[in-house]
Scaffold this active site. Structure first.
Site, PDB file in Angstrom:
ATOM      1  N   ARG A 122      11.130  52.879 -18.487  1.00 60.55           N
ATOM      2  CA  ARG A 122      11.536  52.199 -17.232  1.00 60.55           C
ATOM      3  C   ARG A 122      11.453  50.679 -17.332  1.00 60.55           C
ATOM      4  NH1 ARG A 122       8.370  56.274 -14.797  1.00 60.55           N
ATOM      5  NH2 ARG A 122       9.682  58.026 -14.174  1.00 60.55           N
ATOM      6  N   LYS A 144      22.139  40.244 -17.734  1.00 63.64           N
ATOM      7  CA  LYS A 144      23.064  41.381 -17.756  1.00 63.64           C
ATOM      8  C   LYS A 144      22.929  42.093 -19.102  1.00 63.64           C
ATOM      9  CE  LYS A 144      26.701  39.934 -14.550  1.00 63.64           C
ATOM     10  NZ  LYS A 144      28.135  39.567 -14.412  1.00 63.64           N
ATOM     11  N   GLU A 186      34.038  29.723 -23.814  1.00 59.07           N
ATOM     12  CA  GLU A 186      33.067  29.843 -22.704  1.00 59.07           C
ATOM     13  C   GLU A 186      32.452  28.473 -22.395  1.00 59.07           C
ATOM     14  OE1 GLU A 186      32.617  32.448 -20.866  1.00 59.07           O
ATOM     15  OE2 GLU A 186      33.181  34.189 -22.064  1.00 59.07           O
ATOM     16  N   LYS A 228      24.310  27.790 -16.392  1.00 58.41           N
ATOM     17  CA  LYS A 228      24.171  29.232 -16.157  1.00 58.41           C
ATOM     18  C   LYS A 228      22.849  29.523 -15.444  1.00 58.41           C
ATOM     19  CE  LYS A 228      24.950  33.851 -17.472  1.00 58.41           C
ATOM     20  NZ  LYS A 228      25.532  34.831 -18.341  1.00 58.41           N
ATOM     21  N   GLU A 238      24.989  38.662  -8.663  1.00 61.26           N
ATOM     22  CA  GLU A 238      26.421  38.484  -8.431  1.00 61.26           C
ATOM     23  C   GLU A 238      26.872  38.938  -7.049  1.00 61.26           C
ATOM     24  OE1 GLU A 238      28.717  38.931 -11.994  1.00 61.26           O
ATOM     25  OE2 GLU A 238      30.574  39.138 -10.874  1.00 61.26           O
ATOM     26  N   ARG A 242      27.810  33.793  -8.544  1.00 64.18           N
ATOM     27  CA  ARG A 242      27.832  34.126  -9.980  1.00 64.18           C
ATOM     28  C   ARG A 242      29.239  34.494 -10.467  1.00 64.18           C
ATOM     29  NH1 ARG A 242      23.140  37.212 -13.551  1.00 64.18           N
ATOM     30  NH2 ARG A 242      24.331  37.203 -15.493  1.00 64.18           N
ATOM     31  N   ASN A 246      33.325  34.029 -13.983  1.00 66.05           N
ATOM     32  CA  ASN A 246      34.468  34.848 -14.403  1.00 66.05           C
ATOM     33  C   ASN A 246      35.786  34.085 -14.361  1.00 66.05           C
ATOM     34  OD1 ASN A 246      32.874  37.134 -14.823  1.00 66.05           O
ATOM     35  ND2 ASN A 246      32.942  37.635 -12.645  1.00 66.05           N
ATOM     36  N   HIS A 249      38.738  35.254 -16.388  1.00 70.72           N
ATOM     37  CA  HIS A 249      38.418  36.582 -16.921  1.00 70.72           C
ATOM     38  C   HIS A 249      39.290  37.696 -16.351  1.00 70.72           C
ATOM     39  CE1 HIS A 249      35.119  34.446 -18.659  1.00 70.72           C
ATOM     40  NE2 HIS A 249      34.481  35.522 -19.081  1.00 70.72           N
ATOM     41  N   HIS A 253      40.324  39.843 -19.305  1.00 71.06           N
ATOM     42  CA  HIS A 253      39.895  41.234 -19.506  1.00 71.06           C
ATOM     43  C   HIS A 253      41.109  42.153 -19.636  1.00 71.06           C
ATOM     44  CE1 HIS A 253      35.670  40.517 -17.609  1.00 71.06           C
ATOM     45  NE2 HIS A 253      35.649  40.387 -18.910  1.00 71.06           N
ATOM     46  N   HIS A 266      36.976  38.080 -27.305  1.00 68.69           N
ATOM     47  CA  HIS A 266      36.825  37.841 -25.862  1.00 68.69           C
ATOM     48  C   HIS A 266      37.204  36.394 -25.488  1.00 68.69           C
ATOM     49  CE1 HIS A 266      35.133  38.134 -21.870  1.00 68.69           C
ATOM     50  NE2 HIS A 266      34.333  37.117 -22.124  1.00 68.69           N
TER      51      HIS A 266
HETATM   52  P1  NAD Z   1      29.217  39.925 -31.517  1.00 72.01           P
HETATM   53  O1  NAD Z   1      27.852  40.217 -31.094  1.00 72.01           O
HETATM   54  O2  NAD Z   1      30.068  41.052 -32.002  1.00 72.01           O
HETATM   55  O3  NAD Z   1      29.159  38.790 -32.627  1.00 72.01           O
HETATM   56  C1  NAD Z   1      30.346  38.333 -33.224  1.00 72.01           C
HETATM   57  C2  NAD Z   1      30.338  38.524 -34.744  1.00 72.01           C
HETATM   58  O4  NAD Z   1      29.576  37.472 -35.309  1.00 72.01           O
HETATM   59  C3  NAD Z   1      29.682  39.820 -35.219  1.00 72.01           C
HETATM   60  O5  NAD Z   1      30.364  40.273 -36.348  1.00 72.01           O
HETATM   61  C4  NAD Z   1      28.256  39.384 -35.594  1.00 72.01           C
HETATM   62  O6  NAD Z   1      27.694  40.218 -36.571  1.00 72.01           O
HETATM   63  C5  NAD Z   1      28.537  38.011 -36.129  1.00 72.01           C
HETATM   64  N1  NAD Z   1      27.431  37.046 -36.034  1.00 72.01           N
HETATM   65  C6  NAD Z   1      26.681  36.753 -34.940  1.00 72.01           C
HETATM   66  N2  NAD Z   1      25.881  35.724 -35.210  1.00 72.01           N
HETATM   67  C7  NAD Z   1      26.113  35.356 -36.487  1.00 72.01           C
HETATM   68  C8  NAD Z   1      25.617  34.326 -37.319  1.00 72.01           C
HETATM   69  N3  NAD Z   1      24.742  33.424 -36.881  1.00 72.01           N
HETATM   70  N4  NAD Z   1      26.065  34.266 -38.602  1.00 72.01           N
HETATM   71  C9  NAD Z   1      27.017  35.140 -39.048  1.00 72.01           C
HETATM   72  N5  NAD Z   1      27.550  36.109 -38.297  1.00 72.01           N
HETATM   73  C10 NAD Z   1      27.103  36.215 -37.026  1.00 72.01           C
HETATM   74  O7  NAD Z   1      30.078  39.216 -30.351  1.00 72.01           O
HETATM   75  P2  NAD Z   1      29.739  38.030 -29.344  1.00 72.01           P
HETATM   76  O8  NAD Z   1      31.003  37.290 -29.193  1.00 72.01           O
HETATM   77  O9  NAD Z   1      28.512  37.319 -29.706  1.00 72.01           O
HETATM   78  O10 NAD Z   1      29.428  38.828 -27.987  1.00 72.01           O
HETATM   79  C11 NAD Z   1      30.392  39.661 -27.411  1.00 72.01           C
HETATM   80  C12 NAD Z   1      29.685  40.698 -26.573  1.00 72.01           C
HETATM   81  O11 NAD Z   1      28.943  40.033 -25.564  1.00 72.01           O
HETATM   82  C13 NAD Z   1      30.623  41.654 -25.864  1.00 72.01           C
HETATM   83  O12 NAD Z   1      30.129  42.967 -26.004  1.00 72.01           O
HETATM   84  C14 NAD Z   1      30.547  41.229 -24.410  1.00 72.01           C
HETATM   85  O13 NAD Z   1      30.755  42.300 -23.510  1.00 72.01           O
HETATM   86  C15 NAD Z   1      29.148  40.706 -24.320  1.00 72.01           C
HETATM   87  N6  NAD Z   1      28.911  39.729 -23.248  1.00 72.01           N
HETATM   88  C16 NAD Z   1      27.853  39.930 -22.447  1.00 72.01           C
HETATM   89  C17 NAD Z   1      27.574  39.012 -21.455  1.00 72.01           C
HETATM   90  C18 NAD Z   1      26.346  39.205 -20.606  1.00 72.01           C
HETATM   91  O14 NAD Z   1      26.173  38.435 -19.647  1.00 72.01           O
HETATM   92  N7  NAD Z   1      25.499  40.135 -20.928  1.00 72.01           N
HETATM   93  C19 NAD Z   1      28.387  37.881 -21.272  1.00 72.01           C
HETATM   94  C20 NAD Z   1      29.461  37.700 -22.123  1.00 72.01           C
HETATM   95  C21 NAD Z   1      29.732  38.637 -23.117  1.00 72.01           C
HETATM   96  N1  GLY Z   2      28.969  36.436 -18.218  1.00 71.74           N
HETATM   97  C1  GLY Z   2      29.015  36.538 -16.827  1.00 71.74           C
HETATM   98  C2  GLY Z   2      27.682  36.659 -16.176  1.00 71.74           C
HETATM   99  O1  GLY Z   2      26.657  36.588 -16.816  1.00 71.74           O
HETATM  100  O2  GLY Z   2      27.636  36.839 -14.988  1.00 71.74           O
END
Ligand code: NAD
Ligand code: GLY
Length: 362
Positions: A122, A144, A186, A228, A238, A242, A246, A249, A253, A266
């Site tokens: 939990r 998130k 971003e 942020k 949100e 918040r 987006n 987006h 999306h 993305h």
């Molecule tokens: P990712 O985690 O897939 O990383 C991108 C690529 O870079 C991967 O292949 C990873 O292995 C590589 N990588 C990461 N750091 C590295 C480094 N320092 N050196 C070499 N390679 C490295 O993608 P991302 O763009 O970081 O994140 C996308 C994800 O984040 C999506 O799933 C999206 O839904 C999520 N997201 C979440 C939020 C949130 O608020 N929680 C906000 C935006 C996006």
């Molecule tokens: N990435 C959008 C949020 O954190 O609300």
């Protein structure tokens, strides 16, 4: 030099530490936050070989027993099967309520490891160690967490704030250029939604930021985290504000969805979405046409796409209906009145959407 930004959420407040070489301080900083003495380090198959040892060594020096778990790199790891493997690993250690999870990687690792921390027993303590630019300025901050279902992205999840976010900006040296630039989309977004000065700084320094990835970039990352943090402080779950995060987006999306996830990163999809939102803003929110052109130019200067030609308006429009901000049938957009100032919940008719799409994004 390192910087610290606080996410101010009362008892659940936490620091975001930003600077070069900070990974070696991870153990001490976890101890400062009373994170616990046993942890699971979750990383992916690209990041663990680069930074897993340093992460484990720092924790071990601070007296923390750590077990490393590696998931395959890529969005497909935000899955039911991978989350259950994480629970199995946690039970094997075993992690108890005083243990913690470290998410070492990009947004994929942050989201799934974050959801494991939110749901295991939990909820246990989470430490985010983002290594992609996108994760540093966005996904590691704000709580998130989640995984995908075959039916759609992020359909299972929880808000679970970390106890600490540690950004070692040296890790960006190994991030592939395409991923880095996608994260920059971003960063540009923060300029548009909140901070005209940041936007101007990006205009003046984009080449340097992309090529050098040093000093000034830390300042930019810290500014994005401050923005942020302030948005999350005002609207953690949100309920309103918040949603400004987006900007771009709604179309972004939809583009990710119709292209089958994978063709566009993305950040690339939201770059197209931000140009669309800017043009809508010119027609319906009083944005100066010159400012919309600045947004397009800045994204182009990062080699981000600003238009696409392979998809029909009809398929994109239908994908947009699934957007989380849609109420009934009306599409709601975040629109800019000026660079640095946006509003949420702007309803735009279908006719106008199609007209703007035809003019600006094809
Ligand atoms: P990712 O985690 O897939 O990383 C991108 C690529 O870079 C991967 O292949 C990873 O292995 C590589 N990588 C990461 N750091 C590295 C480094 N320092 N050196 C070499 N390679 C490295 O993608 P991302 O763009 O970081 O994140 C996308 C994800 O984040 C999506 O799933 C999206 O839904 C999520 N997201 C979440 C939020 C949130 O608020 N929680 C906000 C935006 C996006
Ligand atoms: N990435 C959008 C949020 O954190 O609300």
């Amino acid at each position: 030099m390192s910087r610290e930004v606080t996410v101010d959420l009362g008892e659940r407040s936490y620091p975001i530490c930003i600077g070069p070489g900070l990974l070696k301080d991870l153990g001490v900083k976890c101890a400062d936050r009373s994170a616990g003495s046993v942890c699971l380090i979750v990383s992916d198959s690209n990041v663990d070989p680069l930074y897993g040892d340093a992460c484990e060594a720092s924790l071990s020096e601070a007296g923390v027993t750590a077990k490393r778990v590696v998931i395959p790199a890529g969005e497909s790891s935000k899955s039911e099967s991978e989350i259950f493997k994480l629970y199995d690993e946690a039970l094997e250690v075993p992690l108890d309520r005083k243990s913690f999870i470290v998410a070492l990687g990009g947004g994929v690792v942050g989201d799934i490891a974050g959801y494991a921390a939110a749901s295991y027993l939990r909820g246990i303590t989470l430490v985010q160690v983002p290594t992609s630019l996108l994760a540093m300025v966005d996904s590691a901050v704000g709580g998130k967490t989640g995984i995908n279902l075959p039916q759609g992205k992020n359909l299972i999840g929880a808000f679970h704030q970390p106890a600490l976010v540690l950004v070692d900006s040296d890790t960006l040296a190994t991030l592939p250029r395409r991923e880095f630039v996608a994260g920059m989309a971003e960063v540009v977004k923060y300029g548009i939604i909140w901070d005209a000065e940041l936007f101007a700084l990006l205009e003046a320094n984009m080449g340097k930021l992309i090529e050098e990835r040093g000093g000034l970039l830390d300042q930019v990352i810290a500014r994005c985290c401050e923005i942020k943090a302030e948005v999350v402080r005002q609207d953690e779950r949100e309920g309103g504000l918040r949603a400004i995060l987006n900007f771009g987006h709604t179309l972004g999306h939809a583009l990710e969805q119709v292209s089958g996830y994978g063709k566009f990163l993305h950040g690339e999809a939201i770059a197209v979405g931000m140009v669309f939102a800017a043009e809508l803003s010119v027609r319906h929110h009083g944005l100066d046409a010159g400012d919309a052109a600045r947004i397009r130019r800045l994204l182009q200067s990062c080699d981000l796409p600003v238009s696409v030609s392979d998809y029909s308006w009809e398929e994109l429009r239908s994908a947009m209906t699934l957007d989380k901000k849609t109420v009934g049938k009306a599409l709601r957009f975040v629109l800019a009145g000026a660079i640095g100032k946006v509003d949420t919940g702007c309803e735009i008719s279908d006719g106008v959407l199609k007209e703007v799409w035809n003019v600006c994004c094809q």
